[in-house]
Design an enzyme around this catalytic site. Structure first.
Site, PDB file in Angstrom:
ATOM      1  N   HIS A 153      -1.832   0.205   2.148  1.00 35.13           N
ATOM      2  CA  HIS A 153      -1.663   0.152   0.700  1.00 35.13           C
ATOM      3  C   HIS A 153      -0.674  -0.964   0.366  1.00 35.13           C
ATOM      4  CE1 HIS A 153      -2.708   4.714   0.480  1.00 35.13           C
ATOM      5  NE2 HIS A 153      -3.779   3.974   0.270  1.00 35.13           N
ATOM      6  N   TYR A 351       4.145   0.616   3.411  1.00 36.61           N
ATOM      7  CA  TYR A 351       4.366   1.226   4.735  1.00 36.61           C
ATOM      8  C   TYR A 351       3.432   2.416   4.954  1.00 36.61           C
ATOM      9  CZ  TYR A 351       8.430  -1.784   4.501  1.00 36.61           C
ATOM     10  OH  TYR A 351       9.240  -2.890   4.364  1.00 36.61           O
ATOM     11  N   HIS A 352       2.160   2.206   4.623  1.00 41.65           N
ATOM     12  CA  HIS A 352       1.127   3.215   4.846  1.00 41.65           C
ATOM     13  C   HIS A 352       0.022   2.689   5.766  1.00 41.65           C
ATOM     14  CE1 HIS A 352       2.044   5.257   0.682  1.00 41.65           C
ATOM     15  NE2 HIS A 352       3.006   5.431   1.563  1.00 41.65           N
ATOM     16  N   PRO A 353       0.326   1.994   6.847  1.00 45.60           N
ATOM     17  CA  PRO A 353      -0.744   1.445   7.686  1.00 45.60           C
ATOM     18  C   PRO A 353      -1.527   2.539   8.399  1.00 45.60           C
ATOM     19  CG  PRO A 353       1.359   1.192   8.796  1.00 45.60           C
ATOM     20  CD  PRO A 353       1.669   1.704   7.421  1.00 45.60           C
TER      21      PRO A 353
END
Length: 440
Positions: A153, A351-353
């Site tokens: 995201h 920081y949503h990998p």
């Protein structure tokens, strides 16, 4: 005994809210009535957090409280490689205080190092694209697309809204000794806020699916609020860019309504820099490499402009910050071309990998790494796509599902072992069949 997420985590709202958050929620209600794009999803609400008595709780902290001393955590350690006998995982190498050690697994090895860490560890251990591993001089055990399908995201729009008065969260609120007292004494006050105060989703005009393609995170404090002392460093804004673009807003009344791209069509990859486990991997997210991703985020900025126009937001003097972003000075402000330039300079990870150990391709539907035995991956890397929201709760739910499946598998093998030894120990065909089941 398997603990459910509902037993581990308490969900609550922060015990503080800004005045501007009320105006924003009312403005969003106005947009709902206007129905600006015909299919707008306006499920906006104040954030809920995993917290207890106003304090954030991570899952590992909650587990330690519930584990009855059955959980051993080895700190100050760095795992360098998964140990294999042929294709069967039986432990890991790790380094602690400059000493190389091994940890052996009786039943299986479960990787939960995250989207970047788990894929890096698999690659270092010989699980991944054959050509890449040969280039790194690592023996390939199983040829799998580890590190591919990286999705994340991305967010933009920081400090785009200015207000007449500072009715958001100010640095004075954060630094006030009474705020610290309220937090530690009663679990209340601005310190209970997670930064984001309101969250919700929209369908952009480009979206023909039932799922939303935009999320909005609403921060009651601007990045410029502390004059670059801390906030700019947290998201790695250079001092030059801050001084040029954000500094004129310092100590002012800027806030952020930030559009988040929920389902990017762009995808990136993770590769090893070398076969040295201490070298950081090469992460190429390839943000905005698909044209539609930029168009969707631009649509998000247009929605911000509609929110600003609402009666409730006009009452607090909301207006768009019209200074050109550095690098885009020669492009007419508020055009498609300008926002495309703006996104190239100010698009950041949330920081949503996810996705680098994609389920169905790298792991099967029981979280087992394909082509191996006794090896599992349980973290966000197994997600084939991004969720329509933050990744925290989906990861907790996936972990709960994985735990159930792995425990059921072990119980099944134990029952098979008892049955085999009682009735069929000398029947080779059935014993061989059991052995294959046991190590899958």
């Amino acid at each position: 005994m398997l603990m459910k997420s509902s037993e581990l985590l308490q969900v609550d709202k922060p015990k503080w809210k800004s005045i501007v958050s009320d105006a924003i929620l009312k403005g969003l209600e106005e947009l709902t009535l206007k129905n600006i794009n015909g299919k707008m999803n306006t499920k906006f609400k104040r954030v809920q957090l995993t917290m207890k008595n106003g304090e954030r709780w991570s899952v590992d902290r909650a587990m330690k409280q519930k584990s009855n001393n059955k959980l051993t955590v080895i700190t100050n350690s760095f795992v360098t490689k998964i140990l294999f006998n042929l294709n069967t995982a039986y432990g890991v190498n790790y380094i602690r205080y400059d000493e190389t050690l091994k940890a052996f697994a009786e039943k299986g090895v479960i990787l939960s190092a995250g989207t970047i860490g788990s894929s890096k560890l698999l690659l270092l251990s010989g699980i991944g694209p054959k050509d890449h591993l040969e280039e790194m001089k690592i023996k390939n055990i199983v040829n799998l697309p580890v590190g591919q399908n990286l999705k994340d995201h991305i967010i933009t729009g920081f400090d785009l809204i200015n207000l007449d008065n500072n009715i958001g969260m100010s640095i004075a609120d954060a630094l006030n000794p009474s705020s610290m007292f309220d937090y530690f004494k009663s679990g209340k006050g601005p310190w209970t806020l997670a930064g984001v105060e309101i969250i919700g989703t929209f369908h952009s005009k480009l979206n023909n699916l039932s799922t939303p393609d935009l999320q909005f995170m609403i921060f009651p404090v601007g990045l410029s609020q502390d004059n670059g002392v801390l906030l700019r460093k947290n998201i790695r804004i250079s001092k030059e860019v801050f001084d040029e673009y954000f500094a004129p807003l310092s100590y002012g009344s800027s806030i952020t309504i930030a559009p988040v791209l929920l389902h990017p069509k762009s995808s990136g990859e993770i590769k090893l820099k070398s076969n040295n486990p201490f070298d950081l991997p090469i992460v190429d997210p390839k943000y905005l490499s698909h044209e539609e991703d930029a168009l969707t985020l631009i649509e998000g900025i247009q929605i911000i402009k509609e929110i600003i126009k609402t009666e409730s937001m006009q009452k607090v003097g909301a207006k768009l910050y019209k200074k050109h972003f550095p690098g885009c000075e020669m492009i007419k402000f508020d055009t498609k071309e300008y926002w495309e330039c703006y996104l190239q300079y100010l698009s950041l990870t949330t920081y949503h990998p996810v996705g680098t150990c994609k389920i169905g391709e790298v792991v099967d539907f029981k979280f087992r790494v394909k082509g191996t035995q006794n090896l599992y991956v349980v973290d966000a890397s197994i997600f084939p796509e991004l969720p329509s929201g933050n990744t925290h709760i989906p990861v907790v739910v996936a972990a709960e599902k994985a735990a159930m499946l792995i425990i059921e598998s072990f119980k099944k093998h134990k029952n098979s072992l008892n049955k085999c030894f009682k009735k069929n120990i000398f029947q080779n065909t059935e014993f061989q069949s059991f052995s294959i089941d046991l190590i899958l």
